[in-house]
Motif scaffolding. Structure first.
Motif, mmCIF file in Angstrom:
data_model
loop_
_atom_site.group_PDB
_atom_site.id
_atom_site.type_symbol
_atom_site.label_atom_id
_atom_site.label_comp_id
_atom_site.label_asym_id
_atom_site.label_seq_id
_atom_site.Cartn_x
_atom_site.Cartn_y
_atom_site.Cartn_z
ATOM 1 N N HIS A 190 1.071 -56.503 -14.144
ATOM 2 C CA HIS A 190 0.874 -57.297 -15.356
ATOM 3 C C HIS A 190 2.208 -57.739 -15.958
ATOM 4 N N HIS A 250 -12.422 -60.423 -13.322
ATOM 5 C CA HIS A 250 -11.249 -60.633 -14.192
ATOM 6 C C HIS A 250 -10.056 -61.111 -13.363
ATOM 7 N N ARG A 260 -8.823 -48.686 -11.290
ATOM 8 C CA ARG A 260 -10.206 -49.025 -10.966
ATOM 9 C C ARG A 260 -11.166 -47.859 -11.158
HETATM 10 C C1 HEM Z 1 -5.129 -59.709 -22.031
HETATM 11 C C2 HEM Z 1 -4.476 -59.584 -20.934
HETATM 12 C C3 HEM Z 1 -4.860 -58.629 -19.826
HETATM 13 C C4 HEM Z 1 -5.272 -57.344 -19.912
HETATM 14 C C5 HEM Z 1 -5.452 -56.492 -21.164
HETATM 15 C C6 HEM Z 1 -5.524 -56.905 -18.578
HETATM 16 C C7 HEM Z 1 -5.950 -55.643 -18.237
HETATM 17 C C8 HEM Z 1 -6.345 -55.260 -16.991
HETATM 18 C C9 HEM Z 1 -6.949 -54.013 -16.646
HETATM 19 C C10 HEM Z 1 -7.246 -52.879 -17.611
HETATM 20 C C11 HEM Z 1 -7.224 -54.039 -15.331
HETATM 21 C C12 HEM Z 1 -7.938 -52.993 -14.518
HETATM 22 C C13 HEM Z 1 -7.012 -52.083 -13.899
HETATM 23 C C14 HEM Z 1 -7.695 -51.194 -12.908
HETATM 24 O O1 HEM Z 1 -8.505 -50.344 -13.282
HETATM 25 O O2 HEM Z 1 -7.347 -51.340 -11.732
HETATM 26 C C15 HEM Z 1 -6.763 -55.281 -14.821
HETATM 27 C C16 HEM Z 1 -6.817 -55.647 -13.510
HETATM 28 C C17 HEM Z 1 -6.198 -56.770 -12.990
HETATM 29 N N1 HEM Z 1 -5.643 -57.806 -13.718
HETATM 30 FE FE1 HEM Z 1 -5.452 -57.877 -15.726
HETATM 31 N N2 HEM Z 1 -5.252 -57.918 -17.717
HETATM 32 C C18 HEM Z 1 -4.833 -58.996 -18.446
HETATM 33 C C19 HEM Z 1 -4.415 -60.221 -17.965
HETATM 34 C C20 HEM Z 1 -4.248 -60.503 -16.627
HETATM 35 C C21 HEM Z 1 -3.634 -61.678 -16.101
HETATM 36 C C22 HEM Z 1 -3.089 -62.812 -16.914
HETATM 37 C C23 HEM Z 1 -3.659 -61.544 -14.750
HETATM 38 C C24 HEM Z 1 -3.151 -62.454 -13.642
HETATM 39 C C25 HEM Z 1 -2.862 -63.656 -13.694
HETATM 40 C C26 HEM Z 1 -4.285 -60.314 -14.429
HETATM 41 C C27 HEM Z 1 -4.467 -59.847 -13.146
HETATM 42 C C28 HEM Z 1 -5.119 -58.689 -12.828
HETATM 43 C C29 HEM Z 1 -5.339 -58.230 -11.486
HETATM 44 C C30 HEM Z 1 -4.881 -58.906 -10.194
HETATM 45 C C31 HEM Z 1 -6.026 -57.025 -11.585
HETATM 46 C C32 HEM Z 1 -6.467 -56.123 -10.430
HETATM 47 C C33 HEM Z 1 -7.905 -56.152 -10.287
HETATM 48 C C34 HEM Z 1 -8.336 -55.289 -9.154
HETATM 49 O O3 HEM Z 1 -8.168 -54.082 -9.273
HETATM 50 O O4 HEM Z 1 -8.829 -55.862 -8.177
HETATM 51 N N3 HEM Z 1 -4.641 -59.699 -15.590
HETATM 52 N N4 HEM Z 1 -6.245 -56.029 -15.857
#
Ligand code: HEM
Ligand code: CU
Lengths: 388, 530
Positions: free
Chosen positions: B395, B77, B456
């Protein structure tokens, strides 16, 4: 925009109905160490400052949005950049205020907390070593009343609860078989390391969190001011069991701590006494050891999760010979693997005692679908010999 | 290159049509369109992955997937959203708009431009292939290390890590090629009379981005290559047993990774003031101050990397240095905010969709920025780090500050690009749905983070249940609202009210002097800026 209003009202109603039954927490949990207390103060102060900045700026913006509108016939004014010395001086004022906030109002308390946090030695009375491994914590008391005590702390939540087959207990995912026990009021210096990948030992109420790095020692400290049971979790992604690596600390009075230490030392001594055991005894004890320590990867059934985690059922290592003609254990045998590990498989020699290792090997060779193993029974004495 | 030869050349040049037009095109607008389309598709892919995660987190217990798969979804993601959704969107705008804004006939290196784009789809496939195969029971899936690749976990991981490493190499090459092209275009192709200090702000945002990319991508490439050799060729860069250090990887990674955050945002900071001045009907305030602030932020971005791993252990002076330097970023950032708001102040504002997104952007990105300021505090960071507080914070910067900014740009330029007006009512509806559900999704994450929920993790303690439930509901509304966005774009491409050349009453800049849509070869006569 009627639809939007309805949606907003709907969301708000949902929120209210949830909050009617739920216990929402909006901030850090109650701090019980000087460090956590300091952290909470710093956090509250910063949040307040940023909230004020946010609200003021937002208010100005909203005022402008409401009044300076095209639809109201508002005519744009011509802006000009500050040019005279006086104008430039006044423009620099907000900048100066921000400097003050950043580096004085926020910067000075931040400095003090950092220094306090990193000072692990002053007035510390006790040292413990914490080792993170996939996916459990090992604790070892290096000095004081409890010197020599070491044990492993595993998640105690059942598989059934995790898969929604049983009701979840109050401390779902935050419960362990062997909590770390600490005396209240003592500054305990913590040496942190890991055996495989990075982990992070974190109890929110303590305010201390430190990455455990394999091959290195990191330091932190805690001084619990209030007796109680404190719960936390591993905070560094460490593989599939990352969510299942709780930290539970039992903070007790100094007297209770001394009693506990005595009892634990005796137990540990008794357990490390090497005595001959029957095959059935070994299998029975081995089953417990297996399910606690090995089943996370090799599965309760022994089927493993190939390719990362090999099956034990029918495995060459788990059924082939352990001892050579000279009675010594062989390299790459079952005994070698359990004692010394290989690749992802951890070495158990530091974590399990002779009896436990003998038991788990015997269990693996006589259960999990294995019947025809050579060297079907391993005695604690043989493990003891193998260690030397 | 003289203008007359360009015009002459164009008249005799008939371009291929159909699929070959897209495969072989060197036209900046075609390439821009491909980048933007690719970005939109990947945004939906990355979004659906995270909806899987949010569905799993709807209530405590494991219901939909095993933890291993959960970890893969999170890592992929993030990689997709950052490298395949946000970065290509910004590059897409650069391709479309930079030549138009600076009065150039095309990008300076058109052939390279084509390559830059066509490297992307294979790398997106590399990234998602192991994951797709695993769905069908082949292999052990994609990388399960989070997007940060931290060893030793990534050394331990399966083939998915190698796929991701190669994907990152390709994505990196693509952005470096794109950056070179943008730098050369900006320096060499400006219309006569357009000095650097008369350049549109978007060009400034991208110029600094391009320099940051060229400076940091090689470091990332080096780090993941070292990881690759650790995995397969017995080196021990990141293994203490062989004299290495796992934390060294974090230094290398974040030397790239922190500037990367600004790489994602600087192009947006470029066009946001342009949108603001358009809908405030008033020139942007403090052009020079903004340019200098962008430079200051770009410079500070490369010296603060270690604030991502304060808890990994550092000497006190290092902690203090990284803390104070991180706080310092708030100064130029505050100047930018001041200029944006001052541009609106006493303007004559109207609130078409691009302006709605821009104003929403300023507010929400403000939340991201202010929570970033508190994260800089080392002591408090021990609590925030790797908790959901951080997830909410980034976010607000990446989704609100990145994606919603891009959406503002899309609505702003869509009529110019397609020649049609989009449906204004639906556009506004899209904004309100996005803004509200975004907050419903991420505000609860601040609170679960403070209360102690690590990020995570595939499952959580019962005390976090209610907030997670709200967050998941928000995420699904947020995700579904984006289908409306897709619908609005598609119907705008297909037809709609004819857009005028200037499109917006207050629009300023060379791109608005061309017809909507601009002809295949934009400026047959080079404009002159006075
Ligand atoms: C519908 C929109 C989005 C939702 C609902 C969403 C939700 C989430 C969730 C639930 C996590 C996991 C958190 C965890 O357990 O660490 C996550 C991780 C992440 N998201 Fe999103 N996200 C969305 C859009 C985006 C966008 C647009 C970006 C960046 C351009 C982004 C970048 C990231 C990054 C960098 C992580 C960290 C992943 C990791 O732990 O390595 N997300 N997101
Ligand atoms: Cu862990």
């Amino acid at each position: 925009m009627q639809g939007m209003k309805k949606l907003g009202v709907g969301a708000f109603a949902l929120f209210l109905s949830l909050s009617a039954r739920a216990d929402f927490t909006w901030n850090f949990p109650e701090p019980v160490t000087p460090m956590a207390l300091d952290t909470l103060h710093v956090h509250n102060k910063f949040m307040l400052i940023t909230a004020v900045i946010f609200v003021v700026v937002l208010a100005i913006m909203i005022y402008s949005i409401v009044t300076h509108r095209h639809s109201k016939g508002y005519k744009p004014v011509a802006d000009k950049a500050p040019s005279t010395a006086i104008e430039i001086f006044w423009t620099l004022i907000p900048f100066a205020i921000l400097l003050l906030i950043d580096f004085v109002i926020m910067g000075i308390p931040a400095y003090h907390s950092v220094v306090m946090m990193e000072d692990t030695r002053d007035q510390s009375t006790m040292v413990i070593k914490i080792t993170g491994s996939q996916w459990r914590w090992q604790y070892e008391y290096l000095d004081g009343d409890a010197k020599g005590i070491k044990f492993v702390s595993n998640l105690a939540t059942t598989d059934g609860q995790m898969h929604n087959a049983e009701d979840k207990g109050e401390h779902y995912l935050l419960e362990v078989d062997n909590p770390l026990v600490l005396p209240v009021g003592e500054k305990v210096r913590i040496l942190m390391t890991a055996s495989d990948v990075l982990h992070n030992w974190w109890v929110p109420q303590f305010g201390s969190s430190r990455v455990a790095v394999p091959g290195f020692i990191r330091e932190t400290w805690v001084q619990v001011e209030k007796p109680g049971v404190y719960r936390g979790q591993c905070k560094e992604l460490c593989g599939k069991g990352h969510g299942y690596m709780p930290v539970v600390v039992n903070a007790v009075s100094k007297e209770e701590f001394a009693q506990w230490a005595n009892k634990k030392q005796d137990e540990q001594k008794a357990a490390s006494d090497v005595k001959e055991m029957t095959k059935d005894e070994l299998i029975a004890q081995g089953k417990t050891v297996y399910e606690k320590n090995c089943a996370v990867c090799h599965q309760v059934s022994g089927a493993g999760l190939p390719p990362a985690f090999p099956a034990l059922t029918g495995s060459k290592v788990a059924t082939g010979p352990i001892f050579g003609a000279d009675g010594k254990y062989q390299k790459d045998s079952h005994m070698d693997r359990v004692l010394n590990g290989k690749g992802v498989m951890p070495a158990w020699k530091a974590t399990l005692n002779d009896t436990e290792i003998a038991a788990v090997i015997t269990y693996e060779r006589n259960a999990l679908g294995n019947t025809a193993a050579v060297d079907a029974v391993v005695q604690p004495a043989q493990v003891k010999a193998a260690r030397e | 290159m003289s203008t007359t030869t360009v015009a002459h050349h164009d008249e005799h040049h008939d371009h291929p049509t159909g699929i070959m037009r897209w495969l072989t095109t060197t036209n900046h607008k075609d390439i821009g369109t491909m980048y933007l389309t690719f970005s939109l598709i990947m945004f939906l892919v990355g979004g659906s992955m995270i909806l899987g995660i949010r569905a799993e987190l709807f209530k405590p217990g494991l219901q939909l997937m095993n933890p291993e798969f959960f970890n893969q979804l999170i890592g992929v993601h993030a990689l997709i959203m950052i490298f395949a959704a946000l970065m290509p969107a910004a590059t897409g705008f650069a391709n479309w708009m930079l030549p138009l804004q600076i009065g150039a006939p095309d990008m300076a290196l058109p052939r390279l431009n084509n390559w830059g784009f066509w490297i992307l789809p294979p790398s997106a496939i590399l990234l998602t292939l192991p994951f797709t195969l695993a769905l069908f029971g082949v292999g052990d899936g994609a990388l399960a290390t989070g997007w940060t690749f931290y060893p030793p976990l990534s050394v331990q991981g399966g083939i998915g890590v190698d796929f991701a490493i190669f994907a990152v190499h390709l994505l990196g090459i693509s952005s470096v090629l794109g950056s070179i092209n943008i730098i050369v275009t900006i320096y060499n192709m400006r219309a006569p009379g357009m000095t650097l200090m008369k350049m549109p702000m978007f060009a400034w945002g991208w110029l600094i981005t391009a320099f940051l990319l060229i400076a940091t991508i090689p470091v990332l490439a080096g780090a993941v290559t070292m990881l690759l050799t650790d995995r397969h060729f017995g080196t021990h860069f990141f293994d203490a047993a062989g004299g290495g250090d796992p934390i060294m990887f974090q230094h290398l990674f974040w030397f790239f990774g922190h500037p990367e955050v600004y790489i994602l945002l600087l192009p947006v900071w470029g066009f946001i003031p342009q949108i603001l001045q358009t809908f405030s009907r008033k020139p942007m305030y403090g052009y020079k101050a903004q340019v200098y602030s962008l430079w200051a932020i770009g410079a500070l971005a490369v010296v603060v990397w270690a604030h991502h791993f304060f808890t990994a252990g550092m000497p006190v002076p290092a902690l203090l240095y990284f803390m104070y330097s991180t706080m310092a970023i708030s100064l130029p950032l505050a100047v930018l905010f001041y200029c944006w708001i001052r541009t609106m102040w006493k303007g004559s504002m109207s609130f078409e969709t691009p302006m709605l997104f821009t104003v929403g952007w300023i507010i929400l990105f403000g939340v991201g920025g202010l929570t970033g300021l508190v994260l800089a505090d080392v002591a408090a960071d021990a609590q925030y780090h790797n908790s959901y507080f951080v997830v909410a914070h980034f976010h607000y910067t990446l989704f609100a500050g990145g994606i919603m900014g891009i959406m503002a740009g899309v609505y702003y330029w869509l009529p110019k690009m397609t020649g049609h007006m989009y449906n204004e009512k639906l556009g506004k509806l899209h904004f309100w749905l996005t803004a509200i559900s975004f907050n419903v999704t991420f505000i609860p994450q601040f609170f679960v983070g403070l209360a102690g929920m690590p990020r995570r993790i595939p499952d959580y303690a019962l005390q976090f249940a209610e907030f997670n439930m709200i967050s998941t509901i928000g995420a699904f509304v947020l995700g579904l609202s984006q289908l409306l966005f897709v619908y609005i774009i598609i119907s705008c491409v297909k037809g709609g009210k004819k857009a005028t050349d200037r499109v917006w009453e207050g629009a300023e800049g060379l791109e608005w002097t061309l017809p909507s849509p601009p002809p295949y070869h934009s400026f047959t006569e080079q404009p002159v800026v006075k």
